[in-house]
Design an enzyme around this catalytic site. Structure first.
Site, PDB file in Angstrom:
ATOM      1  N   HIS A 446     -15.311  17.331  47.614  1.00 44.19           N
ATOM      2  CA  HIS A 446     -16.351  16.876  48.542  1.00 44.19           C
ATOM      3  C   HIS A 446     -15.757  16.537  49.915  1.00 44.19           C
ATOM      4  O   HIS A 446     -16.202  17.048  50.938  1.00 44.19           O
ATOM      5  CB  HIS A 446     -17.069  15.651  47.959  1.00 44.19           C
ATOM      6  CG  HIS A 446     -18.073  15.037  48.885  1.00 44.19           C
ATOM      7  ND1 HIS A 446     -19.416  15.329  48.811  1.00 44.19           N
ATOM      8  CD2 HIS A 446     -17.930  14.192  49.938  1.00 44.19           C
ATOM      9  CE1 HIS A 446     -20.053  14.677  49.776  1.00 44.19           C
ATOM     10  NE2 HIS A 446     -19.177  13.967  50.469  1.00 44.19           N
ATOM     11  N   GLU A 447     -14.761  15.682  49.917  1.00 42.44           N
ATOM     12  CA  GLU A 447     -14.187  15.248  51.191  1.00 42.44           C
ATOM     13  C   GLU A 447     -13.555  16.421  51.929  1.00 42.44           C
ATOM     14  O   GLU A 447     -13.585  16.497  53.156  1.00 42.44           O
ATOM     15  CB  GLU A 447     -13.164  14.123  50.983  1.00 42.44           C
ATOM     16  CG  GLU A 447     -13.760  12.823  50.428  1.00 42.44           C
ATOM     17  CD  GLU A 447     -14.950  12.309  51.222  1.00 42.44           C
ATOM     18  OE1 GLU A 447     -15.007  12.543  52.444  1.00 42.44           O
ATOM     19  OE2 GLU A 447     -15.837  11.677  50.610  1.00 42.44           O
ATOM     20  N   HIS A 450     -15.987  18.190  54.126  1.00 40.44           N
ATOM     21  CA  HIS A 450     -16.089  17.591  55.467  1.00 40.44           C
ATOM     22  C   HIS A 450     -14.914  18.065  56.332  1.00 40.44           C
ATOM     23  O   HIS A 450     -15.077  18.360  57.515  1.00 40.44           O
ATOM     24  CB  HIS A 450     -16.021  16.067  55.391  1.00 40.44           C
ATOM     25  CG  HIS A 450     -17.233  15.401  54.816  1.00 40.44           C
ATOM     26  ND1 HIS A 450     -18.494  15.552  55.333  1.00 40.44           N
ATOM     27  CD2 HIS A 450     -17.369  14.536  53.771  1.00 40.44           C
ATOM     28  CE1 HIS A 450     -19.359  14.813  54.634  1.00 40.44           C
ATOM     29  NE2 HIS A 450     -18.698  14.188  53.676  1.00 40.44           N
ATOM     30  N   HIS A 453     -15.432  21.408  57.800  1.00 43.39           N
ATOM     31  CA  HIS A 453     -16.410  21.326  58.885  1.00 43.39           C
ATOM     32  C   HIS A 453     -15.696  20.953  60.193  1.00 43.39           C
ATOM     33  O   HIS A 453     -16.003  21.480  61.258  1.00 43.39           O
ATOM     34  CB  HIS A 453     -17.458  20.273  58.523  1.00 43.39           C
ATOM     35  CG  HIS A 453     -18.789  20.434  59.191  1.00 43.39           C
ATOM     36  ND1 HIS A 453     -19.821  19.566  58.984  1.00 43.39           N
ATOM     37  CD2 HIS A 453     -19.261  21.350  60.070  1.00 43.39           C
ATOM     38  CE1 HIS A 453     -20.877  19.944  59.698  1.00 43.39           C
ATOM     39  NE2 HIS A 453     -20.555  21.024  60.373  1.00 43.39           N
TER      40      HIS A 453
HETATM   41 ZN   LIG Z   1     -19.495  12.855  52.205  1.00 49.76          ZN
END
Ligand SMILES: [Zn+2]
Length: 656
Positions: A446-447, A450, A453
């Protein structure tokens, strides 16, 4: 005397902050000089005798405040990951000054007058110009002097109340803790855990964690003890009810001052949701099926228990059903989730397959702590992309949870490549390999979503770089990246026994994926109920007051169709820190809003062959590389080829 390292660019590769040279005493002077420098720059922009243009106004504002930006970026990153008493003192001193500094810019009338006159034909510039106008108007730039005075007073009062809310909540964690004298009452918890709860006076104290369903409820075998723990949890910090009601009323007044019918309307106006109605339409589609689903789960739990269960019984019997139905055994999986392997052969592996990027450790580049590792990330053709900084371990000086932050924002304006960072809170073993739980593996992917991105950002201006997108959009790319955790090719590559190197046995893999939709009714309802509460508080009209917050809570849930007494909100009003002391007021809906886009995108990847370079390139080009430089929903449409629909989410959560 060596110069303050914040006064000039670092000179290290990718402008990585020079952590080795930074000392505590550098921060305050750098903050002060940074704010003074930016105010002088802003004054020059505002008082220019040239006619206002995009370049001499908006781009000039983007170019301003470099020292302050470098200082604040490093300060808030280090104080979150490795704080000290000194840093906490600095934070207390600097926070109100930073608020006044940003007011001094956004309430500068001459500057605002010039911004209003700027025009541009360029698409990226005109989007940025629109963001600036929005930011200024939302900060009160268009108000009269007396209105601005009232706004400042409201902001100050709200920030005081929010600190009070947070402090009484912090105290309640221990003051409302479960205290028992007989360790038999804690039957079900493991021995080491019980021992760690023992106090000098011989009692055992189980502190409250900050959500309704305490994790210990899944293990405690004594039903009466479970009931006591649950009631302590939902009843903690009762004084916070009044603070919350006061805050909701003040927020409504502030919204009215700024021209909005409610705080919720004010908050969503610059989000992708844009209107209160759009959020309510989505919630309206979810509540009914989620509650139906939870009712069905409750029947299975009652069957397992042999009696009608109460809210404090849910986690206990749900764990029993999970073990009976799926033989899910988290402990048996951990030897297959070794930290380095999860990153190199899992998280990085998936990114290489999708985007062609590669990772090389740079032991010559350091962080603020010996456990921090720096990786150089390169594109497929070997050209440099940025740095990825990883700080995986928990320590007493790190705040809880996991997060991504930027140390350097990508921008063509400054010719800077991104330096992005992931923080996790994995317990560091005294010796030997670090074995993760399945949840921690998920969090790592998940991290890193980011991080991608941030790393793929290709924009001109820092204001819209990387993850600078609305809050109800920012979780979307990171949620998408979680799809690779159990993707067979990825899982087979990283989930190998840390001693033998054997792949995870097929039956463990099957249990892992089979249990994925388990208890989703409960999880969805407890989340939605909290969202509905957040919404009810922040839809109050100006002048409307709530005399009995607990009755208000119950009525709000009932009105929204979520008055299922066995599943209470994940947070009740009195401990809903996200919305009364964090930045998520009228924003708790964001997680599920992002998940609509996430589920759509996962479906797209699956329809198009999954883990391929072509798919990765398409997602990167249309979505990840755009940062906040275009309308986020337009980026989504360019990627997906249609408007987002809610069906993929309903399917995933088992709500159809
Ligand atoms: Zn998050």
């Amino acid at each position: 005397m060596p110069e303050n390292p914040f006064f000039a660019p670092s000179g290290l590769p990718y402008e990585l902050p020079p952590f080795a040279d930074i000392r505590e005493e550098h921060y305050l002077p750098a903050f002060e000089r940074g704010m003074a420098e930016q105010l002088a720059e802003v004054d020059a922009i505002a008082s220019s005798s040239e006619p206002p243009t995009f370049d001499n106004t908006i781009a000039a504002l983007e170019r301003s405040g470099r020292i302050l930006d470098r200082t604040a970026t490093v300060f808030f990153s280090v104080s979150a990951s490795n704080t000290t008493d000194g840093l906490m003192e600095i934070e207390k001193e600097i926070s109100p000054k930073l608020t006044r500094h940003s007011d001094a810019i956004r309430l500068n009338r001459a500057l605002w007058a010039r911004i209003k006159q700027v025009t541009t034909a360029d698409a990226e510039e005109s989007w940025l110009l629109e963001k600036y106008r929005e930011d200024f108007i939302r900060a009160g730039a268009d108000l009269s002097e007396p209105e601005q005075d009232r706004l400042r007073a409201l902001n100050e009062e709200l920030s005081k109340l929010s600190t009070e809310f947070a402090q009484s909540l912090l105290k309640a964690g221990t003051e409302s803790a479960l205290v028992v004298t007989d360790p038999k009452d804690l039957d079900g918890l493991d021995e080491a855990k019980v021992e760690s709860l023992r106090k000098d006076d011989g009692t055992y104290v189980l502190p409250l964690l900050n959500f309704t369903a305490q994790p210990a409820l899944a293990q405690l075998t004594d039903r009466e003890v479970r009931r006591r723990l649950y009631e302590l949890s939902v009843g903690r910090a009762p004084g916070n009810f009044a603070i919350a009601a006061k805050m909701a009323a003040l927020r409504a007044e502030r919204a009215a001052l700024l021209g909005f019918p409610s705080h919720a309307a004010y908050v969503v106006a610059d989000q992708t949701a844009k209107t209160v109605e759009a959020v309510e339409e989505m919630l309206g589609q979810l509540v009914g099926p989620a509650v139906r689903n939870a009712r069905k789960e409750a029947e299975a739990l009652a069957e397992q228990a042999g009696f009608d269960i109460e809210p404090w019984d849910w986690p206990y019997y749900s764990e029993k059903v999970r073990q009976a139905r799926y033989e899910f055994d988290g402990a048996a999986m951990r030897p297959y989730f070794e930290l380095n392997r999860v990153f190199r052969d899992g998280v990085f592996f998936a990114a290489t397959k999708l985007y062609g990027i590669t990772f090389a450790e740079r032991p010559d580049l350091g962080g603020y702590h010996p456990d921090v590792t720096v990786f150089e990330v390169s594109d497929e053709d070997g050209s440099p992309l940025g740095l990825f900084v990883l700080d995986p371990y928990a320590r007493p000086t790190k705040r809880g949870g996991a997060w991504m932050n930027n140390l350097v924002d990508q921008s063509f304006l400054f010719g800077l490549r991104p330096v992005v960072m992931n923080n996790l809170n994995v317990t560091k073993p005294a010796s030997g390999p670090t074995l993760l739980t399945y949840d921690e593996v998920n969090t790592a992917f998940h991290e890193f979503g980011h991080a991608l991105h941030g790393l793929f950002s290709q924009v001109r201006y820092p204001r819209v770089s990387g993850t600078s997108v609305p809050r109800d959009f920012v979780e979307y790319p990171s949620q998408v990246n979680e799809m690779w955790v159990t993707w067979p090719e990825v899982l087979a590559n990283y989930a190998r026994h840390h001693e033998t190197g054997e792949p995870m046995p097929a039956e463990l893999v099957a249990k892992l994926t089979a249990a994925e939709t388990f208890n989703q009714g409960f999880k969805t309802v407890e989340y939605l109920a909290a969202t509905l509460l957040d919404w009810a508080w922040h839809k109050l009209a100006p002048g409307e007051t709530v005399a009995d917050p607990e009755a208000f809570e119950a009525a709000a849930l009932k009105a929204a169709g979520s008055d299922f007494p066995l599943v209470r909100p994940r947070y009740r009003t009195n401990y809903f820190a996200h919305i009364f002391s964090g930045g998520y007021s009228a924003g708790y809906y964001s997680y599920i809003w992002s998940e609509v886009l996430d589920a759509e995108s996962v479906e797209w990847f699956k329809e198009n062959g999954g883990l391929t370079r072509a798919n990765g390139d398409h997602f990167r080009r249309e979505l990840l590389s755009r940062g906040g430089s275009i309308d986020p929903l337009a980026a989504f449409r360019n990627f997906r080829g249609r408007e987002p629909g809610i069906e993929p989410l309903l399917k995933r959560r088992g709500l159809l």
